[in-house]
Write a protein that holds these residues in place. Structure first.
Motif, mmCIF file in Angstrom:
data_model
loop_
_atom_site.group_PDB
_atom_site.id
_atom_site.type_symbol
_atom_site.label_atom_id
_atom_site.label_comp_id
_atom_site.label_asym_id
_atom_site.label_seq_id
_atom_site.Cartn_x
_atom_site.Cartn_y
_atom_site.Cartn_z
ATOM 1 N N PHE A 356 0.846 -1.199 0.000
ATOM 2 C CA PHE A 356 0.000 0.000 0.000
ATOM 3 C C PHE A 356 0.879 1.245 0.000
ATOM 4 N N ASP A 357 1.921 1.243 0.828
ATOM 5 C CA ASP A 357 2.848 2.371 0.859
ATOM 6 C C ASP A 357 3.580 2.511 -0.470
ATOM 7 N N VAL A 358 3.873 1.390 -1.120
ATOM 8 C CA VAL A 358 4.535 1.445 -2.425
ATOM 9 C C VAL A 358 3.633 2.122 -3.446
ATOM 10 N N PHE A 359 2.344 1.799 -3.441
ATOM 11 C CA PHE A 359 1.410 2.464 -4.355
ATOM 12 C C PHE A 359 1.418 3.976 -4.130
ATOM 13 N N LYS A 360 1.603 4.395 -2.899
ATOM 14 C CA LYS A 360 1.566 5.823 -2.581
ATOM 15 C C LYS A 360 2.818 6.559 -3.050
ATOM 16 N N THR A 361 3.850 5.849 -3.486
ATOM 17 C CA THR A 361 4.970 6.553 -4.100
ATOM 18 C C THR A 361 4.542 7.198 -5.409
ATOM 19 N N TYR A 362 3.485 6.676 -6.015
ATOM 20 C CA TYR A 362 2.934 7.268 -7.230
ATOM 21 C C TYR A 362 2.077 8.490 -6.908
ATOM 22 N N ASN A 363 1.339 8.427 -5.837
ATOM 23 C CA ASN A 363 0.418 9.499 -5.458
ATOM 24 C C ASN A 363 0.167 9.338 -3.962
ATOM 25 N N ARG A 364 0.390 10.399 -3.200
ATOM 26 C CA ARG A 364 0.363 10.291 -1.738
ATOM 27 C C ARG A 364 -1.044 10.122 -1.174
ATOM 28 N N SER A 365 -2.054 10.124 -1.990
ATOM 29 C CA SER A 365 -3.424 9.993 -1.511
ATOM 30 C C SER A 365 -3.756 8.553 -1.135
ATOM 31 N N ASN A 366 -4.361 8.379 0.046
ATOM 32 C CA ASN A 366 -4.845 7.060 0.450
ATOM 33 C C ASN A 366 -5.928 6.555 -0.495
ATOM 34 N N SER A 367 -6.798 7.470 -0.955
ATOM 35 C CA SER A 367 -7.868 7.060 -1.869
ATOM 36 C C SER A 367 -7.286 6.522 -3.173
ATOM 37 N N TYR A 368 -6.239 7.162 -3.669
ATOM 38 C CA TYR A 368 -5.576 6.687 -4.886
ATOM 39 C C TYR A 368 -5.009 5.281 -4.672
ATOM 40 N N ALA A 369 -4.273 5.093 -3.590
ATOM 41 C CA ALA A 369 -3.672 3.786 -3.330
ATOM 42 C C ALA A 369 -4.741 2.719 -3.140
ATOM 43 N N LEU A 370 -5.852 3.070 -2.494
ATOM 44 C CA LEU A 370 -6.956 2.126 -2.328
ATOM 45 C C LEU A 370 -7.515 1.730 -3.688
ATOM 46 N N ALA A 371 -7.694 2.709 -4.580
ATOM 47 C CA ALA A 371 -8.208 2.406 -5.912
ATOM 48 C C ALA A 371 -7.270 1.478 -6.663
ATOM 49 N N VAL A 372 -5.963 1.731 -6.585
ATOM 50 C CA VAL A 372 -4.996 0.839 -7.228
ATOM 51 C C VAL A 372 -5.131 -0.577 -6.671
ATOM 52 N N GLY A 373 -5.218 -0.687 -5.362
ATOM 53 C CA GLY A 373 -5.339 -2.004 -4.743
ATOM 54 C C GLY A 373 -6.603 -2.731 -5.148
ATOM 55 N N LEU A 374 -7.732 -2.023 -5.150
ATOM 56 C CA LEU A 374 -8.999 -2.659 -5.528
ATOM 57 C C LEU A 374 -9.001 -3.063 -7.007
ATOM 58 N N LEU A 375 -8.395 -2.236 -7.866
ATOM 59 C CA LEU A 375 -8.282 -2.611 -9.274
ATOM 60 C C LEU A 375 -7.409 -3.843 -9.443
#
Length: 459
Positions: A356-375
């Motif tokens: 999850f933290d790795v996804f946030k290197t792309y965009n610091r938003s929790n909502s963004y990282a959540l969307a990446v994870g759910l996709l």
């Protein structure tokens, strides 16, 4: 941090790539195969030379390195012209090619999103991942259309993803999810010129040092022959290509999948995807491990433990936290996780892991990282969340968040700067207030929470 799990050879064409060693190295080394592999992309059928993708080597003697070096014609904006003259002198003093400097800056012009005289630029700053309720954001980010297109891309580029997984140790679903979020699988990469966008950002002034550093990186990209001047298109903030790299990120992580010397993240999906995978791998991605697991908790659970702190999975399990779908978590009990309540105790709840933290290197938003994870989960066949979002609980607007922050500060619970952004500081302060007053301490900035804080302030 645990060592990366051994990457299984679980792909249909594993024998073809038997010479490849799955690795997460910053610069993968070349290895040969038995004659190369044919893969199909939107631009036609291509044969991979049999090399593991790696850093672009550049194309020497590029035409972009020669040409006029000035003088500039006016942009029609006096401040922009003055900045350009000063920056050009500094760039040349650093040894940058005068023809490259000129090619990047000759045609800059003011953009209203940065230099509007009426200062009407709020729309740019109000990014959806920060401004919208999480369920509204996800309704446009995690869609059936993206799952359908993603499945098609995974099939179409299967051999490419096989190489990427074995080279970088990043799951194909995660790379595809980033691709979907950034440009809708390359469908829209932006119609701005990166140099012009960054020049506008520099002239606007709030992020001048950052913008100038990115412009210097653009010069290096062209000077080293990694990409051509004409390719340098971007989005409104200067991010480039199908997986949206800033120029400095491009210099550090861009990869050349087909080994033609360039890293064409704009029109080559394999180059863009390999680059994104390299970035995620270098940021600490763990292959075949979850980014997060939706959980349920026992009655009477202490919600104040959702405080942003990592605890061992064994600790969470001891407190009765378990996967909402059943089964295990997919990580070791010694691994660390944070309990996250995106919308408080009545909405979906997650244990968040390293990815999850790795996804946030792309965009610091929790909502963004959540969307990446759910996709990513959906592309692997598991759709979520299971629990419903609490849409009946009124979410605070910007002004109301400021009111909450000011009241918490006045009561002695440090919510930090009164800025209208319900971030971690506001949640922590609210959680302390709730716990001190015998309330459900989930730190969710809602209308009921504001009413409770204001009532206490007036008492």
């Amino acid at each position: 941090m645990n060592e990366m799990k051994t990457i299984p050879y679980r792909w249909a064409i594993a024998a073809t790539f038997g010479a490849f060693m799955g690795a997460c190295a910053a610069t993968p080394q070349a290895a040969t195969t038995d004659g190369g592999t044919v893969y199909t992309t939107n631009s036609g059928t291509t044969t991979n030379s049999g090399l593991i993708p790696g850093d672009p080597t550049g194309v020497p003697n590029s035409a972009d390195l020669t040409g006029p070096a000035g003088p500039f014609t006016s942009s029609g904006h006096a401040e922009m012209d003055a900045w350009r003259d000063d920056f050009t002198a500094r760039a040349r003093a650093q040894g940058h090619n005068p023809a490259v400097v000129y090619s990047l800056l000759a045609n800059i012009s003011p953009l209203s999103i940065y230099l509007d005289k009426d200062d009407n630029r709020s729309g740019v700053a109000s990014q959806a991942e920060f401004a919208k309720p999480v369920w509204d954001y996800l309704s446009t980010a995690v869609t059936d259309a993206r799952f359908e297109t993603g499945a098609q891309k995974l099939a179409e580029l299967g051999p490419v993803f096989d190489v990427i997984e074995q080279t970088y140790g990043v799951n194909r679903e995660a790379v595809s999810a980033i691709w979907a979020m950034e440009t809708n699988f390359g469908g829209y990469i932006g119609d701005f010129d990166a140099a012009n966008t960054l020049a506008n950002m520099a002239v606007e002034g709030r992020r001048r040092s950052f913008a100038e550093g990115e412009l210097i990186a653009l010069m290096k990209i062209v000077e080293q022959g990694y990409a051509r001047r004409a390719q340098l298109g971007s989005g409104w903030a200067g991010a480039m290509g199908q997986t949206q790299f800033m120029p400095t990120t491009y210099l550090s992580y861009a990869q050349d999948f087909d080994r033609d010397g360039l890293s064409d993240v704009w029109s080559s999906a394999p180059d863009a995807l390999a680059s994104a995978a390299h970035y995620l791998a270098s940021s600490g991605y763990r292959f075949d491990e979850p980014w997060g697991v939706e959980v349920i908790t026992p009655s009477g659970f202490d919600w104040s433990m959702a405080d942003g702190n990592d605890r061992r999975l064994s600790t969470w399990k001891a407190f009765g936290v378990s996967p909402i779908r059943g089964g295990d978590f997919g990580v070791e009990d010694s691994d660390y996780a944070e309990l996250w309540l995106p919308t408080g105790a009545t909405g979906p709840k997650y244990l968040l892991f390293k990815n999850f933290d790795v996804f946030k290197t792309y965009n610091r938003s929790n909502s963004y990282a959540l969307a990446v994870g759910l996709l990513a989960d959906g592309l692997a066949g598991q759709y979520g969340p299971v629990a419903a979002w609490p849409k009946d609980i009124t979410r605070l607007n910007n002004g109301e968040v400021k009111q909450l922050q000011a009241a918490l500060n006045e009561l002695g619970y440090d919510a930090g700067v009164v800025d209208g952004i319900a971030g971690t500081g506001t949640s922590a302060a609210l959680r302390k207030f709730q716990k001190a007053n015998g309330l459900l301490a989930d730190g969710y900035a809602s209308r009921p929470a504001l009413d409770q804080v204001l009532a206490r302030l007036r008492s």
